[in-house]
Motif scaffolding. Structure first.
Motif, short mmCIF file in Angstrom:
data_model
loop_
_atom_site.label_atom_id
_atom_site.label_comp_id
_atom_site.label_asym_id
_atom_site.label_seq_id
_atom_site.Cartn_x
_atom_site.Cartn_y
_atom_site.Cartn_z
N TYR A 148 45.98 27.96 35.16
CA TYR A 148 46.45 29.13 35.92
C TYR A 148 45.37 30.21 35.94
CZ TYR A 148 48.66 33.79 35.96
OH TYR A 148 48.95 35.11 36.16
N GLN A 149 44.80 30.51 34.78
CA GLN A 149 43.77 31.54 34.69
C GLN A 149 42.55 31.20 35.56
OE1 GLN A 149 43.52 31.31 30.28
NE2 GLN A 149 43.65 33.54 30.36
N GLU A 150 42.17 29.92 35.52
CA GLU A 150 40.96 29.51 36.24
C GLU A 150 41.11 29.69 37.75
OE1 GLU A 150 38.53 25.34 36.67
OE2 GLU A 150 39.01 26.07 34.64
N VAL A 151 42.26 29.32 38.29
CA VAL A 151 42.47 29.48 39.73
C VAL A 151 42.51 30.95 40.10
CG1 VAL A 151 44.07 29.06 41.64
CG2 VAL A 151 43.62 27.26 39.98
N MET A 152 43.14 31.75 39.26
CA MET A 152 43.20 33.19 39.56
C MET A 152 41.80 33.80 39.57
SD MET A 152 46.46 33.95 40.02
CE MET A 152 46.96 35.60 39.52
N ARG A 153 40.93 33.34 38.66
CA ARG A 153 39.55 33.83 38.65
C ARG A 153 38.79 33.35 39.88
NH1 ARG A 153 39.68 32.45 33.12
NH2 ARG A 153 38.62 30.49 33.60
N GLU A 154 38.93 32.05 40.18
CA GLU A 154 38.20 31.47 41.31
C GLU A 154 38.54 32.15 42.63
OE1 GLU A 154 39.32 27.40 41.19
OE2 GLU A 154 37.87 26.84 39.65
N THR A 155 39.80 32.52 42.78
CA THR A 155 40.26 33.12 44.05
C THR A 155 40.19 34.64 44.03
OG1 THR A 155 42.54 32.98 43.22
CG2 THR A 155 41.76 31.16 44.59
N LYS A 156 39.72 35.18 42.88
CA LYS A 156 39.55 36.63 42.72
C LYS A 156 40.87 37.38 42.92
CE LYS A 156 34.63 36.81 43.93
NZ LYS A 156 34.42 35.37 43.73
N ILE A 157 41.95 36.75 42.51
CA ILE A 157 43.26 37.42 42.55
C ILE A 157 43.45 38.18 41.25
CG2 ILE A 157 45.76 37.07 42.62
CD1 ILE A 157 45.28 34.63 44.37
N ARG A 158 43.83 39.40 41.36
CA ARG A 158 43.99 40.25 40.18
C ARG A 158 45.08 39.70 39.27
NH1 ARG A 158 45.82 46.63 40.12
NH2 ARG A 158 45.07 47.14 38.02
N ARG A 159 44.75 39.54 37.99
CA ARG A 159 45.72 39.02 37.01
C ARG A 159 45.90 40.06 35.91
NH1 ARG A 159 45.41 36.31 32.22
NH2 ARG A 159 43.13 36.27 32.34
#
Length: 349
Positions: A209-220
Motif C-alpha cells: 500500500y505504501q509503495e503504490v501511494m509513493r509511486e503515484t505521489k498520493i498524499r498519505r
C-alpha cells in the motif's frame, strides 16, 4: 428408555480365524506386502468384508513407527479463510493416504505448544502450519531440530524465508494490485485499515500500500491509517473511527477480507453508499466476499494451491526430497472486481 448397544470391534485375529490363515497373512494382504496367493487373498478380503474389520491405525502407528496422520496448525478456525484452507489440505492429504489432525490455537501459543508436544512425531509424522499458527518461529525451528518435519504455508514474505521449509505467495504484490485498482479508478483520498500491527503478519501488505501511494505521489497521512486485529468486529470499529475522523476519504484499502466485510457494514451504518460514496478493496477472496452485498472487490490469493503445495512439501520433506531451506512459490494473486469499488462520485457524476 431405549438403550444403545455397541458391537465390540472385530480383531485381526478373528479375521484370520474366519479366513483360515495366520494373522501375518491377513496383515500382509491389507498392506499389500509379502507373497500371498490369489485364492488366499480372496478369502482374506471376503472375511474382512464379512466381519466388518477396520484396522487399528493407532496400533499400527506404534508398531511401524509411522503415523497415518499429518498435523495441521491454525491460529483461528473462525476466520473463513482457514476452513477453506483446511478442506484443500485434507483433500491433498487423502491423495497420500493420510488424514489431518487439526489444532486451532485460537491465538494462544501455549495451546499450540501443548498440541505439538502431544502429537508431533507420535500421532503425526509431520506438521503443516498455516501462517505460523500463532507460535514463535523459534519454537517451530526447535521442533524441526528435534527431527520433526515442519512446513509453513501461507508465508507472506517471499524474500525473507523463515529458516523452515515454506510455501509462500506475493502478499506485497497483492496489496499493490488492490491499491492500484483504486488509483486507476481515480481515487486520491485513500485510507488504509491493516489487520495487524505495522510490523505484524500483514506488514508486507501494508508495505505494498505504501509503495503504490509513493509511486503515484498520493498524499498519505498517518491519520488515514488504522492498525487493528484481523476480524470482522475490529474492521467495523476501525472503519467507524476512521470515517468519523476522515469523512472526506473516497476509498479504503483493507489488508484482509474479514475486516473488510466489517468495513462494509460500518460504512452502511454511517450512511455511506458503497461504492458511490466509498470504495472498499481487500485481499484474499474468501467465500463471504462473494456473498456480501455489494460483493467485495478483492485480490484473490491461491488458497487451494497454498494448501496443496504445503502438504506436498511436507510429504517431500518426510521422504528426504526437500530440505530445511526449501521455498516454494505459488501462482500470482489476481484482482477480482465486484461491486464495492467504482470511480469516486466527483469523477463519475
Amino acid at each position: 428408555m431405549n438403550s444403545k448397544h455397541f458391537t465390540p470391534a472385530v480383531t485381526i485375529r478373528e479375521v484370520a480365524e474366519d479366513a483360515g490363515v495366520s494373522v501375518m497373512t491377513v496383515s500382509n494382504v491389507l498392506r499389500g506386502r509379502g507373497r500371498v496367493g490369489e485364492e488366499t487373498r480372496r478369502r482374506v478380503l471376503e472375511a474382512v468384508a464379512r466381519q466388518g474389520y477396520r484396522p487399528n491405525l493407532t496400533a499400527r502407528a506404534l508398531v511401524e513407527r509411522k503415523a497415518p496422520t499429518l498435523a495441521l496448525m491454525l491460529s483461528c478456525i473462525t476466520n473463513p479463510f482457514y476452513p477453506e484452507f483446511t478442506l484443500a489440505a485434507n483433500l491433498s492429504a487423502l491423495k497420500y493416504e493420510r488424514h489431518l489432525l487439526v489444532c486451532n490455537t485460537d491465538h494462544e501459543p501455549d495451546r499450540g505448544t501443548s498440541f505439538l508436544q502431544q502429537v508431533a512425531g507420535s500421532l503425526s509424522d509431520g506438521v503443516l502450519v498455516a501462517n505460523y499458527g500463532g507460535l514463535p518461529i523459534e519454537e517451530l525451528r526447535a521442533l524441526q531440530q528435534r527431527g520433526i518435519p515442519v512446513v509453513i504455508s501461507v508465508w507472506e514474505l517471499p524474500d525473507e524465508p523463515p529458516g523452515i521449509p515454506c510455501v509462500t505467495f506475493d502478499s506485497k504484490g497483492a496489496a499493490k494490485l488492490a491499491v492500484r485498482h483504486l488509483v486507476e479508478l481515480g481515487h486520491r483520498r485513500i485510507g488504509a485499515i491493516i489487520g495487524s500491527r505495522k510490523n505484524g503478519i500483514h506488514s508486507a501488505r501494508y508495505a505494498g500500500y505504501q509503495e503504490v501511494m509513493r509511486e503515484t505521489k498520493i498524499r498519505r497521512l498517518a491519520s488515514d491509517e488504522r492498525f487493528t486485529e484481523d476480524s470482522f468486529d475490529d474492521g467495523y470499529r476501525a472503519a467507524t473511527d476512521l470515517l468519523s475522523s476522515r469523512p472526506d476519504l473516497t476509498a479504503i484499502f483493507v489488508s484482509n477480507d474479514l475486516p473488510a466485510l466489517g468495513v462494509l457494514n460500518a460504512a452502511s451504518d454511517l450512511g455511506y453508499s458503497v461504492p458511490h460514496d466509498l470504495s472498499v478493496v481487500s485481499i484474499t477472496d474468501i467465500v463471504p466476499a462473494r456473498q456480501s452485498r455489494p460483493g467485495l472487490t478483492t485480490v484473490a490469493i491461491p488458497t487451494a494451491e497454498l494448501a496443496e503445495k504445503g502438504i506436498g512439501l511436507l510429504i517431500d520433506l518426510m521422504n528426504g526430497r526437500a530440505t530445511e531451506t526449501t521455498v516454494i512459490h505459488t501462482s500470482a494473486p489476481k484482482l477480482v472486481i465486484r461491486g464495492s469499488t467504482a470511480a469516486p462520485a466527483s469523477i463519475s457524476n
